[in-house]
Design an enzyme around this catalytic site. Structure first.
Site, PDB file in Angstrom:
ATOM      1  N   LYS A 201     -14.810 -36.003  14.691  1.00 17.91           N
ATOM      2  CA  LYS A 201     -14.710 -36.015  13.230  1.00 17.91           C
ATOM      3  C   LYS A 201     -14.897 -37.422  12.673  1.00 17.91           C
ATOM      4  O   LYS A 201     -15.648 -37.631  11.706  1.00 17.91           O
ATOM      5  CB  LYS A 201     -13.351 -35.461  12.791  1.00 17.91           C
ATOM      6  CG  LYS A 201     -13.149 -33.990  13.098  1.00 17.91           C
ATOM      7  CD  LYS A 201     -11.720 -33.574  12.796  1.00 17.91           C
ATOM      8  CE  LYS A 201     -11.437 -32.141  13.197  1.00 17.91           C
ATOM      9  NZ  LYS A 201     -10.035 -31.764  12.925  1.00 17.91           N
TER      10      LYS A 201
ATOM     11  N   SER B 176      -8.679 -37.070  12.670  1.00 15.96           N
ATOM     12  CA  SER B 176      -7.424 -36.610  13.279  1.00 15.96           C
ATOM     13  C   SER B 176      -7.551 -35.151  13.683  1.00 15.96           C
ATOM     14  O   SER B 176      -8.326 -34.398  13.105  1.00 15.96           O
ATOM     15  CB  SER B 176      -6.255 -36.796  12.308  1.00 15.96           C
ATOM     16  OG  SER B 176      -6.518 -36.150  11.093  1.00 15.96           O
ATOM     17  N   ASP B 177      -6.782 -34.796  14.701  1.00 18.21           N
ATOM     18  CA  ASP B 177      -6.732 -33.411  15.114  1.00 18.21           C
ATOM     19  C   ASP B 177      -5.406 -33.175  15.816  1.00 18.21           C
ATOM     20  O   ASP B 177      -4.782 -34.114  16.312  1.00 18.21           O
ATOM     21  CB  ASP B 177      -7.895 -33.044  16.038  1.00 18.21           C
ATOM     22  CG  ASP B 177      -8.114 -31.543  16.084  1.00 18.21           C
ATOM     23  OD1 ASP B 177      -8.807 -31.029  15.183  1.00 18.21           O
ATOM     24  OD2 ASP B 177      -7.563 -30.885  16.975  1.00 18.21           O
ATOM     25  N   GLN B 178      -5.011 -31.921  15.847  1.00 12.22           N
ATOM     26  CA  GLN B 178      -3.747 -31.565  16.480  1.00 12.22           C
ATOM     27  C   GLN B 178      -3.937 -30.290  17.293  1.00 12.22           C
ATOM     28  O   GLN B 178      -4.571 -29.343  16.831  1.00 12.22           O
ATOM     29  CB  GLN B 178      -2.669 -31.347  15.414  1.00 12.22           C
ATOM     30  CG  GLN B 178      -1.292 -31.041  15.984  1.00 12.22           C
ATOM     31  CD  GLN B 178      -0.292 -30.752  14.868  1.00 12.22           C
ATOM     32  OE1 GLN B 178      -0.400 -29.737  14.185  1.00 12.22           O
ATOM     33  NE2 GLN B 178       0.647 -31.652  14.685  1.00 12.22           N
TER      34      GLN B 178
END
Length: 199
Positions: A59, A75-77
Site C-alpha cells: 500500500k 498500514s495493515d492488520q
C-alpha cells in the site's frame, strides 16, 4: 517546507488517530488487490505478521510511486488464531462464525506500518496485541450482533473495541493504537526522526 505526509488508507479509525495527534496529512487510498497479494503467502510459510507487513508495504509503495517526495504511511492488520488468519466477515452470518471461533480463546492483532518515499519502503514496524475473549453464549452473540449491526463487518474480528465490542473481552495485552490498527507512538517517532513533523 516539510514534505507532505499521505495516509494510504481510507480507514476512518486510522485517519482519526492521526488527526487527533495533530499530524497534517492527505488521504490517498492504495490501489492494491490485498487478497491477490496474500494468496501466494498462504503456502510460503509466511506468518500473520509477515502478511500484515507485506500488505502494508504494498500500500505504501503503491501510493508513494504516484506521490513524488511525499512520506506515505501504509498500514495493515491481520487477526490470527493459531495458524488461521481472519478477514473481515462478508455478512452477519460470517460475523457470528468469527465470534463463535474466537469465544474463550486468545487471538492476536498484528498491526504493521510501513513508511515509503518515492516508491521505496524506508521504515517498517510491527506491533502485536493479545486479545482474550470471554466464553460467549451463542444467544448473546446473536443479540450482540443485532445491537451493533453492520459495524461488525468493518473489522477482521467482527468487533469494535471502542464500542460495545469491549464487552466481549476478558483480558487485553497491548496498546490501544495497535488494536485499532496504527501503532502511533513508533510512527510519530519515525516521522520526527526524518523531519516530517516538528519535534
Amino acid at each position: 517546507m516539510a514534505a507532505p505526509i499521505i495516509l494510504a488508507s481510507s480507514s476512518p479509525f486510522r485517519r482519526q488517530l492521526l488527526e487527533n495527534a495533530g499530524v497534517a496529512f492527505d488521504i490517498k487510498p492504495a490501489e492494491v488487490d490485498e487478497r491477490a497479494l496474500e494468496a501466494p503467502l498462504a503456502d510460503s510459510g509466511a506468518t500473520p505478521e509477515d502478511v500484515a507487513l507485506v500488505l502494508a508495504e504494498a500500500k505504501a509503495v503503491d501510493v508513494s510511486e504516484r506521490s513524488p517526495g511525499a512520506w506515505v504511511i501504509g498500514s495493515d492488520q491481520t487477526l490470527s488464531l493459531g495458524d488461521e488468519v481472519f478477514h473481515k466477515p462478508d455478512d452477519m452470518e460470517g460475523a457470528r462464525r468469527h465470534l463463535l471461533k474466537l469465544s474463550g480463546k486468545t487471538h492476536f492483532l498484528n498491526s504493521a506500518i510501513v513508511l515509503a518515499r518515492d516508491g521505496e519502503a524506508v521504515w517498517r514496524h510491527m506491533s502485536t496485541a493479545a486479545m482474550t475473549m470471554r466464553d460467549l453464549d451463542p444467544g448473546f452473540i446473536g443479540r450482540h450482533l443485532a445491537a451493533v449491526g453492520d459495524i461488525a463487518l468493518k473489522s477482521v474480528g467482527a468487533y469494535q473495541l471502542e464500542g460495545r465490542g469491549i464487552q466481549l473481552f476478558e483480558k487485553i495485552e497491548g496498546d490501544y493504537f495497535t488494536i485499532v490498527g496504527l501503532p502511533l507512538l513508533p510512527l510519530l517517532a519515525e516521522l520526527r526522526r526524518v523531519g516530517a513533523i516538528d519535534g
